[in-house]
Motif scaffolding. Sequence first.
Motif, mmCIF file in Angstrom:
data_model
loop_
_atom_site.group_PDB
_atom_site.id
_atom_site.type_symbol
_atom_site.label_atom_id
_atom_site.label_comp_id
_atom_site.label_asym_id
_atom_site.label_seq_id
_atom_site.Cartn_x
_atom_site.Cartn_y
_atom_site.Cartn_z
ATOM 1 N N TYR B 140 0.482 6.282 137.619
ATOM 2 C CA TYR B 140 1.188 6.954 138.716
ATOM 3 C C TYR B 140 0.364 8.051 139.388
ATOM 4 O O TYR B 140 0.861 8.744 140.265
ATOM 5 N N LYS B 141 -0.891 8.207 138.949
ATOM 6 C CA LYS B 141 -1.744 9.163 139.672
ATOM 7 C C LYS B 141 -2.194 8.584 141.008
ATOM 8 O O LYS B 141 -2.401 9.317 141.971
ATOM 9 N N ALA B 144 0.651 9.144 143.361
ATOM 10 C CA ALA B 144 0.665 10.559 143.762
ATOM 11 C C ALA B 144 -0.433 10.826 144.793
ATOM 12 O O ALA B 144 -0.208 11.490 145.811
ATOM 13 N N GLU B 256 14.435 7.119 136.421
ATOM 14 C CA GLU B 256 14.794 8.382 135.764
ATOM 15 C C GLU B 256 13.771 9.473 136.068
ATOM 16 O O GLU B 256 14.108 10.636 136.233
ATOM 17 N N TYR B 257 12.524 9.085 136.143
ATOM 18 C CA TYR B 257 11.472 10.056 136.449
ATOM 19 C C TYR B 257 11.397 10.388 137.940
ATOM 20 O O TYR B 257 10.623 11.251 138.339
ATOM 21 N N GLY B 258 12.133 9.629 138.753
ATOM 22 C CA GLY B 258 12.053 9.859 140.194
ATOM 23 C C GLY B 258 10.841 9.206 140.826
ATOM 24 O O GLY B 258 10.450 9.551 141.943
ATOM 25 N N LEU B 259 10.227 8.262 140.107
ATOM 26 C CA LEU B 259 9.078 7.546 140.668
ATOM 27 C C LEU B 259 9.533 6.350 141.494
ATOM 28 O O LEU B 259 8.760 5.739 142.217
ATOM 29 N N GLU B 262 14.766 8.070 145.962
ATOM 30 C CA GLU B 262 14.582 8.800 147.219
ATOM 31 C C GLU B 262 13.625 9.965 147.050
ATOM 32 O O GLU B 262 13.529 10.557 145.978
ATOM 33 N N ASN B 263 12.908 10.220 148.126
ATOM 34 C CA ASN B 263 12.058 11.413 148.205
ATOM 35 C C ASN B 263 11.075 11.498 147.016
ATOM 36 O O ASN B 263 11.014 12.499 146.302
ATOM 37 N N PHE B 265 8.055 12.148 144.767
ATOM 38 C CA PHE B 265 7.088 13.264 144.734
ATOM 39 C C PHE B 265 7.378 14.306 145.808
ATOM 40 O O PHE B 265 6.473 15.016 146.261
#
Lengths: 126, 594
Positions: B140-141, B144, B256-259, B262-263, B265
């Motif tokens: 996921y880097k 990002a 759950e991590y928001g990855l 919505e929105n 990072f």
Amino acid sequence: MSKIKPEDVDRISEEMRRTILLREGVGRIRVIVHMDTCGIAAGARSIMKVLMEELEERQEIKDVLLITSGCAGLCNREPMVTVELEDESPVKYVDLTQEKIKRIFKEHVMNGKVVTEYILATETKG
Amino acid sequence: MKGYRTNIMVCAGTNCISNKSWEVKEALEAEIAKRGLEDEILVVPTGCVGFCAVGPIIIVQPEGIFYQSVKVSDVSHLVEEHFLKGKLVKSLMYVPPGEKEPIPKMKDIVFFRDQRLIALRSRGMINPERIEEYIGLDGYKALAKALTSMTPEEVIEEVKASGLRGRGGAGFPTGLKWESRKKAKDYPKYVICNADEGDPGAFMDRSIIEADPHSVIEGMAIGAYAIGASYGYIYTRVEYPLAIKRMEWAIQQAREYGLLGENIFGTGFNFNMGIFKGAGAFVCGETTSLVTSIEGRAPEPRQRPPRTELWNKPTVINNVETWANVPAIILEGAEWFSQIGTETSKGTKVFSLAGKINNAGLIEVPMGITLREMVYKIGGGIPNEKKFKAVQTGGPSGGCIPESLLDLPVDYERLTEAGAMMGSGGMIVMDENTCMVDVAKYFLEFLRDESCGKCSSCREGISAMLEIVTNICQGKGREGDIEFLEELGAAVTDTSLCGLGQSAPNPVLSTIRYFRDEYEAHIQERRCPAGVCKELIQYSINPEICTGCLLCVKTCPNEAIVGEKKRPQTINLDKCIKCGVCFEVCKFKAVVIT
């Protein structure tokens, strides 16, 4: 769980670093505890326990690998540990106790300074 | 994460699990707890490690010790010797064929040494059900980086510059595909992962999802950002239950991590995805059929361009492996990626090696590697010292490549020139006991069953070819059959709508191209040179070699072998059903096929 930020990814990654380095087999320092039946009888398991505790207390250290191996052939000098620093020849410590291994961890593993009074005598002459 | 001194990586891909690796994992955990080592040693289930032929596989880190064919009954000894006493267990190590000395470390085994991992970069390294472990390997880097420091245009430029081409088979440049959908101004847009892997003997896509589902999710999220999509589908088949379970779990963790959601990072980018489970029709791997299937209709292909769009909206469809490459390209850069491979084919390719090969399994190699290296070096050659005959690449609609072309470098263009194709990466090796006409028949049967029936050229053409090839196998071939097959094959290729029909004649055409003499022997001499086609062969016993041991008599299922003990036996041809069991069991090679 709240929404993750880019820096959280870096943080989780850093928390996982020790595990990942271990799985990659990458370590600047390798501490080899000689086990086998003779080593265990002489107390090698308690030496390993101390090393595990020392590492657990110092989460900032990521690149120390704890490795077990069989008997090194000097059963009467056990418990015995070999410390291998990158680019340096291995150092064997003999007749260890929990106190001695704590000192070796602090001085040699953490600070790169060999604890000469505990090392296997034959190797100092080399 | 709590520190351990040792991590035991247990392969828990479908292949090893079917060999009871999950039971081994549980036995290891129980034995380690029994010995009081549970605070020192962690057992980690991983995805497919690739060396399926010797599974179940476990790898012990940090030493990198490789143990193979581990059974539950080995566990107690292994834990006591290695994990308690620190002594390696030689009897569980890999020994190369023909050698005696075992190889302790994974990195020294030839099978692993010459591979180059990008799509399989997490192989044997992480528990696929823990997102933190994926993040630990820089997961996921790339997302990002793309979301916070690159524009969608820059992402597309990077992918274009990398030279990445579709790993599903056709090899269309991924960046160009993205660019064309980026330009469309119709919303919502979709990204789809084609995980409808249907080739016999192929398990690349399944293995990637089982081993590293987050790499696919991250790749799709990056692609969605690049083209402006807000939703993604992973199209897979119900017969992949473990892949589906791990992907469902991964999607839930990413949410759950928001990855996902919505929105992401905090950048305002919204993206979510779901799994679509197909029923396992081969034609659904074809993109227009796949899209139609998701829309809830019978999966028949359509004219393209323009119809690869889901609900008539701009859609990018890429294969599992293509998506899994994307995060590595974004993170390491196009230049790094484009240095690997050949002039026209960049990066690496995942193959599943199957058939008559010692090291059957999953491999990832740089493009441009020769087929010979793959078969003989990584693959370890042909079992039982048999001769190599052909390697079939590209699945049912690929082609068979003969020994004379084994030095062919693997890239999209070279394989196509040879009459085969890259395909999604299935590779089936055949030895001298394989009849090429019989192989063509097998694949035609598969394709006949899988043809959707929309175009008459595909529906009737494949059936007609199958009828002729079956006749040839049964000794009913006629002069002119080969030429007619060639003509019919060309017609089916030219007049079918989708890739299935267009490539369906390949197994026939490529075997005629390289093994015409075998077809001729079947037709003119009524003979099957490989000794496979039942109607054309006879089993007999050479009386000068037969010792009368009666092993064949005992194993013959139809009591067709008669004779006295310690005297040469004979086969009653009226009763012989040509099953070949006597040929296989005879220790003296007295049974002959003529």
